[in-house]
Design an enzyme around this catalytic site. Structure first.
Site, PDB file in Angstrom:
ATOM      1  N   GLY A  17     -29.880 -11.783  74.102  1.00  0.00           N
ATOM      2  CA  GLY A  17     -30.337 -12.341  72.912  1.00  0.00           C
ATOM      3  C   GLY A  17     -30.543 -11.283  71.860  1.00  0.00           C
ATOM      4  O   GLY A  17     -29.820  -9.896  72.258  1.00  0.00           O
ATOM      5  N   SER A  44     -25.872 -18.350  81.183  1.00  0.00           N
ATOM      6  CA  SER A  44     -25.165 -16.841  81.260  1.00  0.00           C
ATOM      7  C   SER A  44     -25.073 -16.410  82.481  1.00  0.00           C
ATOM      8  O   SER A  44     -24.077 -15.456  82.931  1.00  0.00           O
ATOM      9  CB  SER A  44     -25.951 -16.064  80.296  1.00  0.00           C
ATOM     10  OG  SER A  44     -26.104 -16.226  79.329  1.00  0.00           O
ATOM     11  N   ASP A  89     -36.698 -16.319  74.836  1.00  0.00           N
ATOM     12  CA  ASP A  89     -37.271 -17.468  73.895  1.00  0.00           C
ATOM     13  C   ASP A  89     -38.694 -17.846  74.226  1.00  0.00           C
ATOM     14  O   ASP A  89     -39.017 -17.962  75.556  1.00  0.00           O
ATOM     15  CB  ASP A  89     -36.043 -18.512  74.302  1.00  0.00           C
ATOM     16  CG  ASP A  89     -36.147 -19.330  72.842  1.00  0.00           C
ATOM     17  OD1 ASP A  89     -35.290 -19.384  72.071  1.00  0.00           O
ATOM     18  OD2 ASP A  89     -37.198 -20.289  72.911  1.00  0.00           O
ATOM     19  N   CYS A 155     -43.315  -9.216  64.806  1.00  0.00           N
ATOM     20  CA  CYS A 155     -42.733  -7.904  64.034  1.00  0.00           C
ATOM     21  C   CYS A 155     -43.407  -7.896  62.665  1.00  0.00           C
ATOM     22  O   CYS A 155     -43.486  -6.618  62.274  1.00  0.00           O
ATOM     23  CB  CYS A 155     -41.155  -8.321  64.021  1.00  0.00           C
ATOM     24  SG  CYS A 155     -40.788 -10.087  63.597  1.00  0.00           S
ATOM     25  N   HIS A 254     -37.863  -5.757  58.022  1.00  0.00           N
ATOM     26  CA  HIS A 254     -38.714  -6.556  57.221  1.00  0.00           C
ATOM     27  C   HIS A 254     -39.413  -6.075  56.032  1.00  0.00           C
ATOM     28  O   HIS A 254     -40.271  -4.728  56.459  1.00  0.00           O
ATOM     29  CB  HIS A 254     -39.845  -7.142  57.966  1.00  0.00           C
ATOM     30  CG  HIS A 254     -39.508  -8.331  59.085  1.00  0.00           C
ATOM     31  ND1 HIS A 254     -38.125  -9.052  59.046  1.00  0.00           N
ATOM     32  CD2 HIS A 254     -40.040  -8.903  59.862  1.00  0.00           C
ATOM     33  CE1 HIS A 254     -38.175  -9.780  59.850  1.00  0.00           C
ATOM     34  NE2 HIS A 254     -38.790  -9.761  60.736  1.00  0.00           N
TER      35      HIS A 254
HETATM   36  N1  LIG Z   1     -35.687 -11.101  66.717  1.00  0.00           N
HETATM   37  C1  LIG Z   1     -37.022 -10.352  66.393  1.00  0.00           C
HETATM   38  O1  LIG Z   1     -36.946  -9.589  65.317  1.00  0.00           O
HETATM   39  C2  LIG Z   1     -38.115 -10.610  67.321  1.00  0.00           C
HETATM   40  C3  LIG Z   1     -38.309 -11.518  68.157  1.00  0.00           C
HETATM   41  N2  LIG Z   1     -39.401 -11.442  68.888  1.00  0.00           N
HETATM   42  C4  LIG Z   1     -39.566 -12.476  70.180  1.00  0.00           C
HETATM   43  O2  LIG Z   1     -38.491 -12.043  71.073  1.00  0.00           O
HETATM   44  C5  LIG Z   1     -38.219 -13.074  71.773  1.00  0.00           C
HETATM   45  C6  LIG Z   1     -36.507 -12.897  71.845  1.00  0.00           C
HETATM   46  O3  LIG Z   1     -36.239 -13.262  70.561  1.00  0.00           O
HETATM   47  P1  LIG Z   1     -34.709 -13.072  69.954  1.00  0.00           P
HETATM   48  O4  LIG Z   1     -34.134 -11.924  70.738  1.00  0.00           O
HETATM   49  O5  LIG Z   1     -34.852 -12.892  68.700  1.00  0.00           O
HETATM   50  O6  LIG Z   1     -34.085 -14.553  70.522  1.00  0.00           O
HETATM   51  P2  LIG Z   1     -32.624 -14.918  70.849  1.00  0.00           P
HETATM   52  O7  LIG Z   1     -32.579 -16.594  70.741  1.00  0.00           O
HETATM   53  O8  LIG Z   1     -31.548 -14.081  70.314  1.00  0.00           O
HETATM   54  O9  LIG Z   1     -32.558 -14.586  72.369  1.00  0.00           O
HETATM   55  C7  LIG Z   1     -33.222 -15.615  73.540  1.00  0.00           C
HETATM   56  C8  LIG Z   1     -33.071 -15.165  74.844  1.00  0.00           C
HETATM   57  O10 LIG Z   1     -33.755 -16.086  75.609  1.00  0.00           O
HETATM   58  C9  LIG Z   1     -32.776 -16.451  76.653  1.00  0.00           C
HETATM   59  N3  LIG Z   1     -32.983 -17.817  77.183  1.00  0.00           N
HETATM   60  C10 LIG Z   1     -33.014 -18.973  76.427  1.00  0.00           C
HETATM   61  N4  LIG Z   1     -33.275 -19.917  77.116  1.00  0.00           N
HETATM   62  C11 LIG Z   1     -33.501 -19.670  78.602  1.00  0.00           C
HETATM   63  C12 LIG Z   1     -33.807 -20.160  79.582  1.00  0.00           C
HETATM   64  N5  LIG Z   1     -33.842 -21.539  79.954  1.00  0.00           N
HETATM   65  N6  LIG Z   1     -34.108 -19.351  80.893  1.00  0.00           N
HETATM   66  C13 LIG Z   1     -34.009 -18.070  80.601  1.00  0.00           C
HETATM   67  N7  LIG Z   1     -33.439 -17.367  79.584  1.00  0.00           N
HETATM   68  C14 LIG Z   1     -33.323 -18.244  78.376  1.00  0.00           C
HETATM   69  C15 LIG Z   1     -31.265 -16.118  76.109  1.00  0.00           C
HETATM   70  O11 LIG Z   1     -30.385 -16.318  77.154  1.00  0.00           O
HETATM   71  P3  LIG Z   1     -28.894 -17.196  76.883  1.00  0.00           P
HETATM   72  O12 LIG Z   1     -28.159 -16.133  76.033  1.00  0.00           O
HETATM   73  O13 LIG Z   1     -28.516 -17.309  78.183  1.00  0.00           O
HETATM   74  O14 LIG Z   1     -29.074 -18.372  76.325  1.00  0.00           O
HETATM   75  C16 LIG Z   1     -31.450 -14.884  75.535  1.00  0.00           C
HETATM   76  O15 LIG Z   1     -31.250 -14.027  76.150  1.00  0.00           O
HETATM   77  C17 LIG Z   1     -38.568 -14.493  71.246  1.00  0.00           C
HETATM   78  O16 LIG Z   1     -39.813 -14.874  71.950  1.00  0.00           O
HETATM   79  C18 LIG Z   1     -39.084 -13.748  69.662  1.00  0.00           C
HETATM   80  O17 LIG Z   1     -39.941 -14.711  69.315  1.00  0.00           O
HETATM   81  C19 LIG Z   1     -40.394 -10.613  68.511  1.00  0.00           C
HETATM   82  C20 LIG Z   1     -40.650  -9.531  67.787  1.00  0.00           C
HETATM   83  C21 LIG Z   1     -39.304  -9.684  66.868  1.00  0.00           C
HETATM   84  N1  LIG Z   2     -40.873 -14.753  63.592  1.00  0.00           N
HETATM   85  C1  LIG Z   2     -40.417 -13.519  63.394  1.00  0.00           C
HETATM   86  C2  LIG Z   2     -39.695 -13.085  64.689  1.00  0.00           C
HETATM   87  C3  LIG Z   2     -40.355 -13.252  65.729  1.00  0.00           C
HETATM   88  O1  LIG Z   2     -39.765 -13.666  66.730  1.00  0.00           O
HETATM   89  O2  LIG Z   2     -41.734 -13.352  65.883  1.00  0.00           O
HETATM   90  P1  LIG Z   2     -42.494 -13.578  67.084  1.00  0.00           P
HETATM   91  O3  LIG Z   2     -42.370 -12.664  68.265  1.00  0.00           O
HETATM   92  O4  LIG Z   2     -44.048 -13.806  66.654  1.00  0.00           O
HETATM   93  O5  LIG Z   2     -42.367 -15.262  67.509  1.00  0.00           O
HETATM   94  C4  LIG Z   2     -39.503 -13.604  62.216  1.00  0.00           C
HETATM   95  O6  LIG Z   2     -38.848 -14.560  62.258  1.00  0.00           O
HETATM   96  O7  LIG Z   2     -38.845 -12.767  61.510  1.00  0.00           O
END
Ligand SMILES: NC(=O)C1=CN([C@@H]2O[C@H](COP(=O)(O)OP(=O)(O)OC[C@H]3O[C@@H](n4cnc5c(N)ncnc54)[C@H](OP(=O)(O)O)[C@@H]3O)[C@@H](O)[C@H]2O)C=CC1
Ligand SMILES: N[C@@H](CC(=O)OP(=O)(O)O)C(=O)O
Length: 363
Positions: A17, A44, A89, A155, A254
């Site tokens: 991700g 994956s 996620d 974030c 942000h």
């Molecule tokens: N993006 C941001 O700026 C920020 C994100 N976050 C938090 O971090 C986390 C990740 O966010 P982000 O990277 O943006 O999300 P993405 O959607 O880009 O990535 C999600 C990841 O979760 C995996 N996943 C999804 N479904 C499953 C499953 N059933 N079993 C195991 N793995 C799974 C995906 O794998 P696959 O590719 O195989 O589907 C992928 O590696 C979230 O909880 C988000 O709220 C926190 C702060 C900032």
């Molecule tokens: N919700 C934030 C990113 C995020 O993933 O937050 P949280 O980790 O609280 O779900 C944004 O959309 O910019």
């Protein structure tokens, strides 16, 4: 900081991700963390990382992970790692992280699932690593020897918590905060916000984001009870926070405009605020955590800074930027904060938290 005498093996759950990719970039060059396992969804699993990831970083995929075979997030797939970094996620993070903790892994999570848990520290490493002192209570309550969960913050919350903490350290409690955010699309993960929604547009709604900022700041900026078993939620000096969150067509970074009122009268001047932010120096810097920024808060004097495109990768995105510090005719002072949502807002914070835990022999 004394560097560990051994390598520390780590897994990345959610390695494919947006946050997972940032973990890989940072950990591939880390002095003592070694990536030993990449875990993601069954979609994956069983395939080489390079064949399943939709790589969106501006640097190539680090060689060491290209051919690593991705595994699922079943507990028996993590092997003998010491630490699991989670960029999962939130739909799945709750169950997976809980199972990992039960299996005695140290879990450093970015997901929101456990942030409100009364046993789980919510740690912005430049602000409240002291909350790690809660870990023995978490382990004892759950009957665990090594397993625990630490989360980092949302974030947008992280970007605010750092300057707010610096101000509270210098001038005492903040009483009221009003903030408007302009949040990058990478915050929504991949593929995130559809282009037809975000191009040529601003969306004045991000689900649950305002509530997260308003709630999380109190846990982070508050202390612990004397017996290290409860978070005091800043309750001695309740802080009223109102957030308005917007999605803007920026890739990373942000930007948040905050107006604050201090409890102390008379309040500090804008110049005193700038000086306090510039001189802020925190424990993870003193400890020499390798991923901590040299300068935690970069204060800009130019009237048009900070800007996401110009400032988000400074110090690899590990710091926050503050600019436009000026008097507020309604409260006391107002300013703009920029933080890289995938670096200090996510992966970098988790990694510094883990470096702190290693330095303090918590892992
Ligand atoms: N993006 C941001 O700026 C920020 C994100 N976050 C938090 O971090 C986390 C990740 O966010 P982000 O990277 O943006 O999300 P993405 O959607 O880009 O990535 C999600 C990841 O979760 C995996 N996943 C999804 N479904 C499953 C499953 N059933 N079993 C195991 N793995 C799974 C995906 O794998 P696959 O590719 O195989 O589907 C992928 O590696 C979230 O909880 C988000 O709220 C926190 C702060 C900032
Ligand atoms: N919700 C934030 C990113 C995020 O993933 O937050 P949280 O980790 O609280 O779900 C944004 O959309 O910019």
């Amino acid at each position: 900081m004394s560097q560990p005498t051994r390598e520390v093996k780590v897994a990345i759950a959610g390695a494919t991700g947006t946050v997972g990719q940032r973990f890989i970039c940072l950990l591939a060059a880390h002095p003592y963390f070694r990536i030993a396992s990449l875990n993601a969804s069954p979609r994956s699993a069983g395939k080489a990382y390079k064949d399943v990831v939709r790589w969106k970083q501006s640097v190539p995929i680090p060689k060491l992970v290209l051919d690593m075979v991705v595994k699922t997030c079943e507990v028996d797939q993590f092997g003998d790692v010491d630490i699991v970094f989670s960029g999962l996620d939130s739909d799945v993070a709750g169950d997976v992280e809980e199972a990992l903790r039960k299996a005695e892994y140290a879990v450093f999570s970015n997901a929101g699932n456990f942030r409100r848990d009364p046993l789980v520290p919510l740690v912005v490493p430049l602000v409240n690593p002291s909350h790690f002192a809660m870990i023995p209570h978490q382990k004892k309550t759950l009957g665990l020897e090594k397993g625990f969960i630490i989360t980092n913050a949302n974030c947008s919350t992280t970007g605010l918590a750092i300057p707010f903490h610096a101000l509270e350290k210098a001038f005492g409690p903040l009483e009221t905060v009003v903030v408007t955010t302009m949040q990058a699309i990478s915050g929504a993960g991949y593929p995130g916000v559809p282009s037809l929604d975000i191009l040529d547009n601003v969306v004045p709604y991000i689900g649950k984001e305002e509530e997260k900022i308003e709630w999380e700041l109190a846990k982070i900026l508050g202390g612990l009870s004397d017996d290290l078993t409860e978070f005091d939620m800043h309750s001695k000096h309740p802080m009223k926070v109102s957030a308005a969150c917007n999605r803007v067509p920026v890739l990373d970074g942000h930007l948040e405009c905050a107006s604050v009122r201090f409890a102390r009268r008379p309040p500090p001047s804008p110049q005193q605020v700038k000086d306090a932010l510039r001189s802020f120096y925190c424990e993870v810097q003193k400890l020499g955590c390798p991923s901590a920024p040299q300068q935690a808060i970069v204060v800009h004097d130019a009237p048009d800074r900070p800007q996401p495109r110009l400032d988000r990768y400074h110090q690899e995105g590990a710091c926050v930027h503050v600019g436009r510090v000026r008097e507020c005719p309604v409260f006391d002072v107002k300013f703009a904060v920029l933080s890289n949502n995938v670096s200090i807002g996510a992966a970098t914070s988790s990694i510094i938290n883990a470096e702190y835990a290693v330095a303090k022999n918590i892992v």
